[in-house]
Design a protein around this motif. Structure first.
Motif, PDB file in Angstrom:
ATOM      1  N   GLY A 188       0.803  -1.211   0.000  1.00 36.38           N
ATOM      2  CA  GLY A 188       0.000   0.000   0.000  1.00 36.38           C
ATOM      3  C   GLY A 188       0.837   1.263   0.000  1.00 36.38           C
ATOM      4  N   LEU A 189       1.875   1.287   0.823  1.00 31.08           N
ATOM      5  CA  LEU A 189       2.750   2.454   0.880  1.00 31.08           C
ATOM      6  C   LEU A 189       3.534   2.625  -0.419  1.00 31.08           C
ATOM      7  CD1 LEU A 189       4.059   2.107   4.542  1.00 31.08           C
ATOM      8  CD2 LEU A 189       2.666   3.994   3.644  1.00 31.08           C
ATOM      9  N   GLN A 190       3.967   1.511  -1.030  1.00 28.27           N
ATOM     10  CA  GLN A 190       4.701   1.600  -2.287  1.00 28.27           C
ATOM     11  C   GLN A 190       3.819   2.177  -3.393  1.00 28.27           C
ATOM     12  OE1 GLN A 190       7.721   1.496  -3.054  1.00 28.27           O
ATOM     13  NE2 GLN A 190       7.611   1.437  -5.284  1.00 28.27           N
ATOM     14  N   ALA A 191       2.539   1.862  -3.366  1.00 23.07           N
ATOM     15  CA  ALA A 191       1.623   2.376  -4.385  1.00 23.07           C
ATOM     16  C   ALA A 191       1.507   3.898  -4.332  1.00 23.07           C
ATOM     17  CB  ALA A 191       0.243   1.744  -4.213  1.00 23.07           C
ATOM     18  N   GLU A 192       1.854   4.483  -3.191  1.00 25.22           N
ATOM     19  CA  GLU A 192       1.768   5.934  -3.025  1.00 25.22           C
ATOM     20  C   GLU A 192       3.096   6.628  -3.328  1.00 25.22           C
ATOM     21  OE1 GLU A 192       0.632   6.337   1.034  1.00 25.22           O
ATOM     22  OE2 GLU A 192      -1.168   5.101   0.810  1.00 25.22           O
ATOM     23  N   ARG A 193       4.139   5.862  -3.650  1.00 27.60           N
ATOM     24  CA  ARG A 193       5.490   6.402  -3.793  1.00 27.60           C
ATOM     25  C   ARG A 193       5.911   6.510  -5.254  1.00 27.60           C
ATOM     26  NH1 ARG A 193       9.903   5.651  -1.183  1.00 27.60           N
ATOM     27  NH2 ARG A 193      10.550   3.869  -2.451  1.00 27.60           N
ATOM     28  N   ASP A 194       6.952   7.335  -5.465  1.00 33.31           N
ATOM     29  CA  ASP A 194       7.542   7.478  -6.778  1.00 33.31           C
ATOM     30  C   ASP A 194       8.897   6.781  -6.845  1.00 33.31           C
ATOM     31  OD1 ASP A 194       7.487   8.452  -9.411  1.00 33.31           O
ATOM     32  OD2 ASP A 194       8.753  10.155  -8.891  1.00 33.31           O
ATOM     33  N   GLY A 195       9.278   6.104  -5.767  1.00 30.05           N
ATOM     34  CA  GLY A 195      10.566   5.434  -5.712  1.00 30.05           C
ATOM     35  C   GLY A 195      10.457   3.958  -6.052  1.00 30.05           C
ATOM     36  N   VAL A 196      11.569   3.255  -5.907  1.00 25.06           N
ATOM     37  CA  VAL A 196      11.645   1.823  -6.205  1.00 25.06           C
ATOM     38  C   VAL A 196      11.689   1.037  -4.900  1.00 25.06           C
ATOM     39  CG1 VAL A 196      13.205   0.022  -7.083  1.00 25.06           C
ATOM     40  CG2 VAL A 196      12.714   2.044  -8.469  1.00 25.06           C
ATOM     41  N   LEU A 197      10.979  -0.079  -4.852  1.00 20.33           N
ATOM     42  CA  LEU A 197      11.024  -1.017  -3.728  1.00 20.33           C
ATOM     43  C   LEU A 197      11.639  -2.320  -4.208  1.00 20.33           C
ATOM     44  CD1 LEU A 197      10.205  -2.153  -0.904  1.00 20.33           C
ATOM     45  CD2 LEU A 197       7.964  -2.697  -1.912  1.00 20.33           C
ATOM     46  N   VAL A 198      12.697  -2.765  -3.536  1.00 22.66           N
ATOM     47  CA  VAL A 198      13.312  -4.068  -3.814  1.00 22.66           C
ATOM     48  C   VAL A 198      13.223  -4.893  -2.542  1.00 22.66           C
ATOM     49  CG1 VAL A 198      15.375  -5.323  -4.527  1.00 22.66           C
ATOM     50  CG2 VAL A 198      14.905  -3.065  -5.503  1.00 22.66           C
ATOM     51  N   VAL A 199      12.604  -6.078  -2.647  1.00 27.55           N
ATOM     52  CA  VAL A 199      12.382  -6.936  -1.489  1.00 27.55           C
ATOM     53  C   VAL A 199      13.046  -8.288  -1.709  1.00 27.55           C
ATOM     54  CG1 VAL A 199      10.681  -8.044   0.005  1.00 27.55           C
ATOM     55  CG2 VAL A 199      10.168  -5.820  -1.024  1.00 27.55           C
ATOM     56  N   VAL A 200      13.953  -8.652  -0.835  1.00 30.17           N
ATOM     57  CA  VAL A 200      14.487 -10.015  -0.792  1.00 30.17           C
ATOM     58  C   VAL A 200      13.576 -10.833   0.105  1.00 30.17           C
ATOM     59  CG1 VAL A 200      16.314 -11.402   0.263  1.00 30.17           C
ATOM     60  CG2 VAL A 200      16.910  -9.545  -1.288  1.00 30.17           C
ATOM     61  N   THR A 201      13.085 -11.956  -0.408  1.00 32.45           N
ATOM     62  CA  THR A 201      12.123 -12.720   0.385  1.00 32.45           C
ATOM     63  C   THR A 201      12.098 -14.191  -0.032  1.00 32.45           C
ATOM     64  OG1 THR A 201       9.800 -12.831   1.082  1.00 32.45           O
ATOM     65  CG2 THR A 201      10.218 -12.178  -1.194  1.00 32.45           C
ATOM     66  N   HIS A 202      11.741 -15.045   0.928  1.00 29.43           N
ATOM     67  CA  HIS A 202      11.406 -16.436   0.638  1.00 29.43           C
ATOM     68  C   HIS A 202       9.893 -16.604   0.507  1.00 29.43           C
ATOM     69  CE1 HIS A 202      15.489 -17.396   2.288  1.00 29.43           C
ATOM     70  NE2 HIS A 202      15.432 -18.302   1.333  1.00 29.43           N
ATOM     71  N   SER A 203       9.139 -15.554   0.823  1.00 34.20           N
ATOM     72  CA  SER A 203       7.680 -15.629   0.857  1.00 34.20           C
ATOM     73  C   SER A 203       7.090 -15.458  -0.536  1.00 34.20           C
ATOM     74  CB  SER A 203       7.121 -14.548   1.791  1.00 34.20           C
ATOM     75  OG  SER A 203       5.713 -14.449   1.653  1.00 34.20           O
ATOM     76  N   GLU A 204       6.493 -16.523  -1.045  1.00 34.84           N
ATOM     77  CA  GLU A 204       5.827 -16.431  -2.340  1.00 34.84           C
ATOM     78  C   GLU A 204       4.627 -15.491  -2.253  1.00 34.84           C
ATOM     79  OE1 GLU A 204       6.629 -17.706  -5.234  1.00 34.84           O
ATOM     80  OE2 GLU A 204       8.360 -18.898  -4.603  1.00 34.84           O
TER      81      GLU A 204
END
Length: 226
Positions: A188-204
């Protein structure tokens, strides 16, 4: 020009026998507003990649550019200022300071370049409200649940509105219900941003909520299907 550009990135560590290759010829592009999930087995180099993107570690080869700038060409002082201003971090462990309140922890990144301004304090208050913790603002980390601590950490990472938000297993220590809450919050917060989000995760489940999925295989990135 993409906001984040990674070209032919490599990372290796010397050993008595031969260099230990962790990353080799890694390429990645991410545009403004985009979110990317980085998948891969333990030990594949995901956290190393994130550390390099966050300028916490240096590449052995290749180039990283954020908004066209290679941060590794900066002086040590300028690099620290670049990191403080343009990069936000969310880790598997929240790393909140135990002696500070939730709100004080959120404001910490603002102090990297001097006293917090009225605008910065207002943004911290807004973010604490956005993550649903206004009523917990004076509580210290020991008085918060694991999910609440991670929500404080997300607000802290965003208080300077960084161009690049990096999250390393942000739901890894959470139960399923709390992980879903944190996932919804990040998305939700990323949808409001103009930046990039990179997430390392094991969670599908978390990876499937992001715009793109890439996978580290044999030291390099490949596009991953859902």
């Amino acid at each position: 020009m993409s906001l984040l550009e990674v070209d032919q990135l490599g990372k290796q560590y010397p050993t008595p026998a031969e260099p230990l290759v962790v990353l080799k010829d890694v390429n990645l592009r991410a545009d403004r507003g985009q979110s990317v999930a980085v998948l891969g087995p333990s030990g594949s180099g995901k956290s190393t990649l994130l550390a390099i993107l966050g300028t916490l570690d240096e590449p052995s080869s290749g180039v990283v550019r954020v908004e066209g700038q290679d941060p590794f060409q900066l002086s040590e002082t300028a690099l620290a200022a670049f990191r403080a201003d343009r990069i936000g971090f969310v880790f598997q462990e929240h790393y909140l300071l135990p002696q500070l309140s939730a709100f004080e922890n959120v404001l910490l990144p603002l102090l990297a370049t001097g006293p917090a301004t009225a605008a910065g304090i207002a943004r911290g208050e807004s973010l604490l409200e956005r993550v649903g913790l206004t009523d917990r603002r004076t509580h210290r980390p020991a008085e918060l649940s694991g999910g609440e601590r991670q929500r404080v950490a997300i607000a802290r990472a965003l208080v300077r509105d960084p161009l690049l938000l990096l999250a390393d297993e942000p739901t890894g220590n959470l139960d399923a219900a709390t992980a879903e809450t944190v996932t919804e919050l990040l998305v939700g917060l990323q949808a409001e941003r103009d930046g990039v989000l990179v997430v390392v995760t094991h969670s599908e489940a978390l990876a499937n909520r992001l715009d793109r999925r890439v996978r580290l295989i044999n030291h390099a990135l490949e596009e991953a299907s859902v």
